[in-house]
Design an enzyme around this catalytic site. Sequence first.
Site, PDB file in Angstrom:
ATOM      1  N   MET A  36       2.845   2.546  -7.913  1.00 50.02           N
ATOM      2  CA  MET A  36       3.865   3.379  -7.266  1.00 50.02           C
ATOM      3  C   MET A  36       4.609   2.540  -6.229  1.00 50.02           C
ATOM      4  O   MET A  36       5.249   3.094  -5.326  1.00 50.02           O
ATOM      5  CB  MET A  36       3.234   4.615  -6.625  1.00 50.02           C
ATOM      6  CG  MET A  36       2.569   5.516  -7.673  1.00 50.02           C
ATOM      7  SD  MET A  36       2.451   7.251  -7.197  1.00 50.02           S
ATOM      8  CE  MET A  36       1.483   7.141  -5.716  1.00 50.02           C
ATOM      9  N   GLY A  37       4.522   1.226  -6.345  1.00 56.21           N
ATOM     10  CA  GLY A  37       5.242   0.355  -5.416  1.00 56.21           C
ATOM     11  C   GLY A  37       4.522   0.218  -4.089  1.00 56.21           C
ATOM     12  O   GLY A  37       3.324   0.493  -3.994  1.00 56.21           O
ATOM     13  N   HIS A  40       0.809  -4.480  -2.312  1.00 59.75           N
ATOM     14  CA  HIS A  40       0.015  -5.281  -1.377  1.00 59.75           C
ATOM     15  C   HIS A  40      -0.912  -6.168  -2.215  1.00 59.75           C
ATOM     16  O   HIS A  40      -0.871  -6.142  -3.459  1.00 59.75           O
ATOM     17  CB  HIS A  40      -0.762  -4.386  -0.401  1.00 59.75           C
ATOM     18  CG  HIS A  40      -1.534  -3.286  -1.076  1.00 59.75           C
ATOM     19  ND1 HIS A  40      -2.588  -3.529  -1.926  1.00 59.75           N
ATOM     20  CD2 HIS A  40      -1.370  -1.942  -1.058  1.00 59.75           C
ATOM     21  CE1 HIS A  40      -3.066  -2.384  -2.371  1.00 59.75           C
ATOM     22  NE2 HIS A  40      -2.327  -1.399  -1.876  1.00 59.75           N
ATOM     23  N   HIS A  43      -2.606  -4.796  -5.345  1.00 61.39           N
ATOM     24  CA  HIS A  43      -1.810  -4.759  -6.589  1.00 61.39           C
ATOM     25  C   HIS A  43      -1.684  -6.160  -7.188  1.00 61.39           C
ATOM     26  O   HIS A  43      -1.735  -6.336  -8.404  1.00 61.39           O
ATOM     27  CB  HIS A  43      -0.392  -4.234  -6.312  1.00 61.39           C
ATOM     28  CG  HIS A  43      -0.339  -2.836  -5.791  1.00 61.39           C
ATOM     29  ND1 HIS A  43      -0.031  -2.527  -4.490  1.00 61.39           N
ATOM     30  CD2 HIS A  43      -0.548  -1.651  -6.419  1.00 61.39           C
ATOM     31  CE1 HIS A  43      -0.044  -1.205  -4.333  1.00 61.39           C
ATOM     32  NE2 HIS A  43      -0.364  -0.662  -5.472  1.00 61.39           N
ATOM     33  N   GLN A 159      -9.798   7.988 -10.718  1.00 64.47           N
ATOM     34  CA  GLN A 159      -8.591   7.838 -11.547  1.00 64.47           C
ATOM     35  C   GLN A 159      -8.864   6.889 -12.717  1.00 64.47           C
ATOM     36  O   GLN A 159      -8.465   7.152 -13.865  1.00 64.47           O
ATOM     37  CB  GLN A 159      -7.443   7.307 -10.698  1.00 64.47           C
ATOM     38  CG  GLN A 159      -6.223   6.890 -11.498  1.00 64.47           C
ATOM     39  CD  GLN A 159      -5.063   6.484 -10.611  1.00 64.47           C
ATOM     40  OE1 GLN A 159      -4.313   7.324 -10.160  1.00 64.47           O
ATOM     41  NE2 GLN A 159      -4.907   5.187 -10.355  1.00 64.47           N
ATOM     42  N   SER A 192      -1.643   1.375  -0.014  1.00 59.49           N
ATOM     43  CA  SER A 192      -0.275   1.525   0.509  1.00 59.49           C
ATOM     44  C   SER A 192      -0.266   2.505   1.675  1.00 59.49           C
ATOM     45  O   SER A 192       0.544   2.389   2.591  1.00 59.49           O
ATOM     46  CB  SER A 192       0.661   2.024  -0.587  1.00 59.49           C
ATOM     47  OG  SER A 192       0.580   1.179  -1.708  1.00 59.49           O
TER      48      SER A 192
HETATM   49  O1  PAF Z   1      -2.705   4.542  -8.707  1.00 56.09           O
HETATM   50  C1  PAF Z   1      -1.463   4.706  -8.708  1.00 56.09           C
HETATM   51  O2  PAF Z   1      -0.717   3.974  -8.073  1.00 56.09           O
HETATM   52  C2  PAF Z   1      -0.879   5.868  -9.501  1.00 56.09           C
HETATM   53  O3  PAF Z   1      -1.729   6.968  -9.496  1.00 56.09           O
HETATM   54  C3  PAF Z   1      -0.476   5.473 -10.932  1.00 56.09           C
HETATM   55  C4  PAF Z   1      -1.678   5.039 -11.758  1.00 56.09           C
HETATM   56  C5  PAF Z   1       0.547   4.351 -10.899  1.00 56.09           C
HETATM   57  C6  PAF Z   1       0.154   6.688 -11.644  1.00 56.09           C
HETATM   58  O4  PAF Z   1       1.270   7.154 -10.950  1.00 56.09           O
END
Ligand code: PAF
Length: 290
Positions: A36-37, A40, A43, A159, A192
Amino acid sequence: MIEAAPLAIVRTVAALREQVSAWRRQGFTVGFVPTMGALHEGHLSLLREAARRADRVVASIFVNPTQFAAHEDLGSYPRQEARDVELLSSVGCHLLYAPTAAEMYPDGFVTGVSVGGPAVGLESEFRPHFFAGVAVVVAKLLNQVQGDVAVFGEKDYQQLMVVRRMARDLDIPTQIVGAPTERDGHGLALSSRNAYLDAAELDVARRLNGVLAEVGARATAGGPLAELERRAAEDLLSAGFASVDYVAVRGADDLAPFASGIVDAPARILAAAWLGKTRLIDNMAVAAPS
Ligand code: PAF
């Protein structure tokens, strides 16, 4: 090591597919990191992992509205595409896919994806909308990119388990890979949302990882889980957290509670707690008793 290349940016499914198809014709494998941008080091470690596993790396940036409830931080979620582009370029990512909300959810979009099993409980108790939103956007992104492998952070452990189960159940051919959580020098999981914390809150946030590690060690030593979880929540409140949504020790793969009340198989300790208006989550592996 990712081979240095200029970062291309596409904003439509058609342009994304054109680039990925061109790579396929050249015989390249494709790795994918959805984000989601507000990128850091956490990522960037996922992107490096994707690059170890594939010839070409695609990152997506999309702040997905369907995974935020009306009262949550969709409006204020940090957006910094120019900086993100620099960071993606610095690790040699090949393609940024940054669709608009209209591209992802065109008028008339009505389809949902509902995951059971690992999606039940924990985050779902406090954010009931969350995994429905994540499942639909991740299913779409995986279908759009059609990568060989997609890398997700263990930081969002539930997740990761939900996405893995969804991909398996829906026969999505992309391999779902989990990558370890990146932490700062004090053990705070990079996120983030850490950007929301002031200096005093940051000090408190850095206690979360230590409390989880201690409870995890006691669980491995055979401690009763209900009691350990209750004491961990108290410890977090004493450390300065405003409130605790949950601290729970669960089975490492299915996230099911231990019927025996003690850890008797590989486990994970997971927590969510609030500091001011910021909700932090963290988790770590808990070894089964030897
Ligand atoms: O973990 C995330 O940043 C979000 O939940 C994802 C997997 C990009 C889905 O929007």
